[in-house]
Design a protein around this motif. Structure first.
Motif, PDB file in Angstrom:
ATOM      1  N   ILE A  39      41.951  42.324  44.020  1.00  0.00           N
ATOM      2  CA  ILE A  39      42.818  41.904  45.121  1.00  0.00           C
ATOM      3  C   ILE A  39      42.682  42.922  46.241  1.00  0.00           C
ATOM      4  O   ILE A  39      42.839  44.123  46.023  1.00  0.00           O
ATOM      5  CB  ILE A  39      44.285  41.806  44.653  1.00  0.00           C
ATOM      6  CG1 ILE A  39      44.398  40.806  43.506  1.00  0.00           C
ATOM      7  CG2 ILE A  39      45.196  41.392  45.802  1.00  0.00           C
ATOM      8  CD1 ILE A  39      45.718  40.831  42.797  1.00  0.00           C
ATOM      9  N   VAL A  63      45.787  37.453  38.150  1.00  0.00           N
ATOM     10  CA  VAL A  63      46.293  38.579  37.355  1.00  0.00           C
ATOM     11  C   VAL A  63      45.233  39.155  36.424  1.00  0.00           C
ATOM     12  O   VAL A  63      45.411  40.239  35.889  1.00  0.00           O
ATOM     13  CB  VAL A  63      47.540  38.216  36.518  1.00  0.00           C
ATOM     14  CG1 VAL A  63      48.744  38.023  37.386  1.00  0.00           C
ATOM     15  CG2 VAL A  63      47.295  37.037  35.632  1.00  0.00           C
ATOM     16  N   SER A  64      44.140  38.428  36.253  1.00  0.00           N
ATOM     17  CA  SER A  64      43.105  38.926  35.359  1.00  0.00           C
ATOM     18  C   SER A  64      42.481  40.204  35.918  1.00  0.00           C
ATOM     19  O   SER A  64      42.381  40.379  37.119  1.00  0.00           O
ATOM     20  CB  SER A  64      42.040  37.852  35.203  1.00  0.00           C
ATOM     21  OG  SER A  64      40.809  38.433  34.931  1.00  0.00           O
ATOM     22  N   SER A  65      42.061  41.085  35.021  1.00  0.00           N
ATOM     23  CA  SER A  65      41.453  42.346  35.456  1.00  0.00           C
ATOM     24  C   SER A  65      40.131  42.110  36.171  1.00  0.00           C
ATOM     25  O   SER A  65      39.644  42.972  36.885  1.00  0.00           O
ATOM     26  CB  SER A  65      41.209  43.255  34.257  1.00  0.00           C
ATOM     27  OG  SER A  65      42.367  43.946  33.942  1.00  0.00           O
ATOM     28  N   GLN A  66      39.533  40.941  35.964  1.00  0.00           N
ATOM     29  CA  GLN A  66      38.242  40.652  36.589  1.00  0.00           C
ATOM     30  C   GLN A  66      38.394  40.316  38.069  1.00  0.00           C
ATOM     31  O   GLN A  66      37.421  40.284  38.798  1.00  0.00           O
ATOM     32  CB  GLN A  66      37.557  39.492  35.873  1.00  0.00           C
ATOM     33  CG  GLN A  66      37.072  39.835  34.488  1.00  0.00           C
ATOM     34  CD  GLN A  66      36.113  41.009  34.479  1.00  0.00           C
ATOM     35  OE1 GLN A  66      35.386  41.247  35.434  1.00  0.00           O
ATOM     36  NE2 GLN A  66      36.129  41.777  33.405  1.00  0.00           N
ATOM     37  N   LEU A 104      51.583  38.508  46.741  1.00  0.00           N
ATOM     38  CA  LEU A 104      50.703  37.354  46.552  1.00  0.00           C
ATOM     39  C   LEU A 104      51.297  36.100  47.166  1.00  0.00           C
ATOM     40  O   LEU A 104      50.586  35.118  47.395  1.00  0.00           O
ATOM     41  CB  LEU A 104      50.426  37.127  45.069  1.00  0.00           C
ATOM     42  CG  LEU A 104      49.557  38.184  44.391  1.00  0.00           C
ATOM     43  CD1 LEU A 104      49.383  37.856  42.926  1.00  0.00           C
ATOM     44  CD2 LEU A 104      48.193  38.271  45.047  1.00  0.00           C
ATOM     45  N   LEU A 131      48.508  32.763  41.411  1.00  0.00           N
ATOM     46  CA  LEU A 131      49.048  33.817  40.546  1.00  0.00           C
ATOM     47  C   LEU A 131      48.323  33.846  39.204  1.00  0.00           C
ATOM     48  O   LEU A 131      47.899  34.892  38.732  1.00  0.00           O
ATOM     49  CB  LEU A 131      50.540  33.593  40.318  1.00  0.00           C
ATOM     50  CG  LEU A 131      51.454  33.560  41.532  1.00  0.00           C
ATOM     51  CD1 LEU A 131      52.871  33.275  41.116  1.00  0.00           C
ATOM     52  CD2 LEU A 131      51.387  34.878  42.270  1.00  0.00           C
ATOM     53  N   TRP A 132      48.200  32.680  38.602  1.00  0.00           N
ATOM     54  CA  TRP A 132      47.588  32.598  37.268  1.00  0.00           C
ATOM     55  C   TRP A 132      46.161  33.140  37.306  1.00  0.00           C
ATOM     56  O   TRP A 132      45.720  33.837  36.404  1.00  0.00           O
ATOM     57  CB  TRP A 132      47.609  31.137  36.796  1.00  0.00           C
ATOM     58  CG  TRP A 132      46.947  30.904  35.489  1.00  0.00           C
ATOM     59  CD1 TRP A 132      45.622  30.702  35.262  1.00  0.00           C
ATOM     60  CD2 TRP A 132      47.586  30.851  34.201  1.00  0.00           C
ATOM     61  NE1 TRP A 132      45.384  30.531  33.932  1.00  0.00           N
ATOM     62  CE2 TRP A 132      46.571  30.611  33.259  1.00  0.00           C
ATOM     63  CE3 TRP A 132      48.904  30.964  33.766  1.00  0.00           C
ATOM     64  CZ2 TRP A 132      46.839  30.487  31.895  1.00  0.00           C
ATOM     65  CZ3 TRP A 132      49.161  30.841  32.409  1.00  0.00           C
ATOM     66  CH2 TRP A 132      48.146  30.615  31.494  1.00  0.00           C
TER      67      TRP A 132
END
Lengths: 336, 336
Positions: free
Chosen positions: A231, A225-228, A216, A221-222
């Motif tokens: 990437i 990282v969510s599953s929603q 990344l 970053l913040w």
């Protein structure tokens, strides 16, 4: 796309029409609202094609313009591009100067005639630690922000200069400052969301990184990282990244969202609550139910079984081992 | 001609969603909200189109003033094209899934550790660098699944520990979203040591330390010997919630005038988070069918290299060694 094809008359018109049709089709399904782009590979492209570094960066900018065009046609609300990292200041002073000049030149273009911005109603916002910039560059950036501030259709966030750790630190600082001023200031994840540079943007749905680097590199970053957030890493270098590849990524995202309800595709994550529940049931369960612990295939069989046992226990009533379950099973029938 | 149904069935077994649901009218204006998987996906082609036509006729009657009939017709034409594309994609993805499964199976045959550290050592010795700190995202699978439940998770972790020790990795982070393994650490430690005996024999058992940073718990097997591998058990709580907690603590300190806002820097937060969660890993292996970070601690993936295999949901040695091989090829240049 081959170079000679672009020389045909009507090519540009054809391309923009195809983009429009594609946009109209994909808009009828799920579309990502916020896309992040890591534009990596300009220098590698320049080196591989024996052109100047400056030329590579220039081509990267052109590539960005055509990618953004298709994104906005598809109804993407915000795109965030990683234009310049704080770490990039470590590069040779020539290159930093070139990059700054390029930025100045491009933003000047935007402020002077603003083709892309006017045509698509794109509003430009500068994210990042702008205090690190030269005053003349900063002035131009602010001008570009000012001129496009009334455009409503889509927003282009330019991260210049940006790193995600710097963003998080700035957010924490902001929260700490606020909490010294306001009593009982509630701090949770959404508070941090509100103090990030991307506070006005919808949650990140898609992050694209070019040139096959599976990292990344301190970008969003913040948010990612969510599953929603899905990437996507592709092997092509940024100047070669074309709208066709972009549309493949978009349609794949849309498919995953439509088919699985998750932009990442299917997940294999189980829910441990089920586990706890089944364990508790095991503990509470009486003897007659013990033989159907894991998989309750057919609950009716259980009842038949207890009836059988009843009749059995009637026959051999003096057998102590059998009388206990028979009593319990008879209780079970009454309660059932 | 029930191919969609067949497709829907095969895919729904992966995502674990039930398919017998009541069909509702489609959402015309998609607002990008988080939606469950579309209910059409498990239906027959003809049923889908019959419903589309039905919906179309219904929406003609309740036509808005600001919506013309041509727009509506165009919307439905575009939407049917999109659904056709999705239909073809679902078939293509099924073939892709089969292909990837075959590749994974053949890889599992090619790379088989055979519970021998020498084979792993041989594989690793070919690489020019190995990660110092390795992080793995594991999934808790439902108990009915293959290798699922707590036992499956413990088995996977103990295998990973054995491979990491053989490869000479110093630190292993295990990330599991729910953190369910934290309550079973006694069993985990016992099983890890049992598995290490299988690999290394009973004469020399590598010395493992298990840490749960969130609780601050450390399990040491033999304090007199040097530690061969530290295992950190992480979960979602070590991610964003820990940063929120840190912010809260800092605000309290700032309110009590024990901390100046200017003193909050990237380095300070980094130090604190290393203390609370651990160091940034060099390589992150995601044992998931896709790149899904599942709220992994955002601060700790700045330059971390990702590796995952599409459609893989098992913790296998083939994925592990391929991740290491991939890492050996990568080149990190911060900003340059």
């Amino acid at each position: 796309m081959s170079q000679w094809m672009t020389t045909f008359p009507g090519y540009a018109w054809l391309l923009s029409t195809v983009k429009k049709i594609f946009g109209n089709i994909i808009k009828t399904g799920p579309v990502p609202r916020h896309i992040g782009l890591i534009m990596d590979g300009n220098r590698r492209y320049a080196r591989a094609h024996n052109i100047e570094l400056k030329e590579g960066h220039n081509m990267g900018f052109e590539s960005m313009a055509s990618i953004l065009e298709i994104l906005y046609e598809c109804g993407v609300e915000q795109a965030t591009v990683y234009a310049f990292s704080i770490e990039n200041f470590k590069r040779s002073s020539y290159e930093v100067k070139w990059l700054m000049d390029l930025a100045k030149q491009k933003f000047q273009q935007i402020t002077q005639h603003g083709e892309l911005c006017e045509q698509y109603g794109v509003q430009i916002r500068i994210l990042g630690n702008t205090s690190l910039l030269q005053p003349d560059v900063l002035k131009l950036l602010r001008q570009a922000e000012d001129i496009t501030k009334n455009n409503k259709r889509a927003i282009l966030n330019v991260c210049f200069p940006y790193t995600s750790r710097d963003e998080m630190t700035t957010a924490i600082k902001g929260i700490v400052k606020k909490s010294t001023e306001v009593d009982d200031f509630i701090i949770d994840e959404s508070t941090i969301d509100k103090f990030l540079y991307t506070k006005d943007a919808p949650p990140l749905d898609l992050l694209i990184r070019t040139s096959g680097t599976y990292r990344l590199s301190d970008f969003l970053l913040w948010q990612s990282v969510s599953s929603q957030c899905s990437i996507v890493v592709i092997e092509t270098l940024w100047p070669q990244f074309n709208p066709y590849e972009m549309s493949k990524i978009l349609i794949n995202w849309s498919f995953n969202k439509y088919w699985y309800g998750n932009s990442n595709g299917y997940t294999v994550r189980g829910n441990p609550d089920n586990l706890r529940l089944s364990n508790d049931e095991d503990l509470e369960d009486d003897e007659p139910n013990a033989f159907t612990t894991s998989y309750n295939r057919n609950p009716i069989v259980e009842d038949e079984d207890s009836f059988d046992r009843d009749s059995d226990s009637d026959r051999v009533i003096d057998n102590e081992n059998d009388t206990v379950p028979s009593e319990e099973s008879s209780i079970n029938i009454k309660t059932a | 001609m029930t191919t969609v149904k067949v497709n829907g069935h095969t895919w729904s077994t992966h995502s674990g969603k039930s398919k017998d649901k009541v069909v509702e009218a489609p959402v015309i204006h998609n607002e990008g909200k988080l939606e469950p998987p579309n209910k059409y996906r498990s239906l027959n082609v003809f049923t889908v189109f019959y419903m589309l036509i039905n919906n179309f006729l219904r929406s003609i009657k309740i036509l808005d003033k600001n919506q013309t009939i041509t727009e509506l017709i165009l919307y439905y034409i575009n939407h049917s094209i999109l659904l056709m594309v999705f239909f073809i994609m679902s078939i293509y993805k099924n073939f892709l899934w089969i292909y990837r499964k075959i590749v994974l199976k053949s890889l599992n045959v090619t790379y088989y550790p055979n519970k021998s550290p020498h084979i792993i050592r041989d594989d690793v010795n070919k690489l020019n660098k190995i990660p110092k700190r390795l992080s793995c995202i594991l999934n808790f699978k439902d108990e009915d699944d293959e290798n699922g439940g707590i036992d499956g998770l413990i088995f996977d972790i103990s295998e990973l520990v054995a491979w990491s020790v053989s490869a000479g990795i110093a630190e292993l982070n295990i990330y599991e979203y729910n953190g369910i393994i934290n309550t079973y650490n006694g069993e985990l430690n016992r099983y890890i040591n049992k598995n290490l005996k299988n690999y290394f024999g009973t004469e020399y058992i590598p010395n493992i330390t298990i840490k749960i940073p969130h609780v601050g718990q450390i399990m040491v097997n033999d304090a007199s010997k040097p530690v061969d591998l530290t295992v950190n058990l992480l979960s979602a709580i070590d991610g964003k919630p820990t940063i929120v907690e840190l912010t809260k603590t800092m605000s309290e300190l700032a309110v009590n005038k024990e901390l100046k806002i200017e003193d909050i820097t990237i380095d300070l937060i980094n130090e604190e988070l290393i203390e609370l969660v651990g160091n940034e890993p060099d390589l992150l292996i995601i044992f998931n069918p896709n790149l899904d970070l599942q709220d992994y601690p955002p601060w700790h993936i700045r330059l971390t290299e990702f590796y995952w295999e599409y459609d893989n949901k098992d913790v296998t040695y083939a994925v592990f060694i391929r991740a290491l091989q991939n890492y050996a090829k990568s080149k990190v240049n911060v900003g340059k």
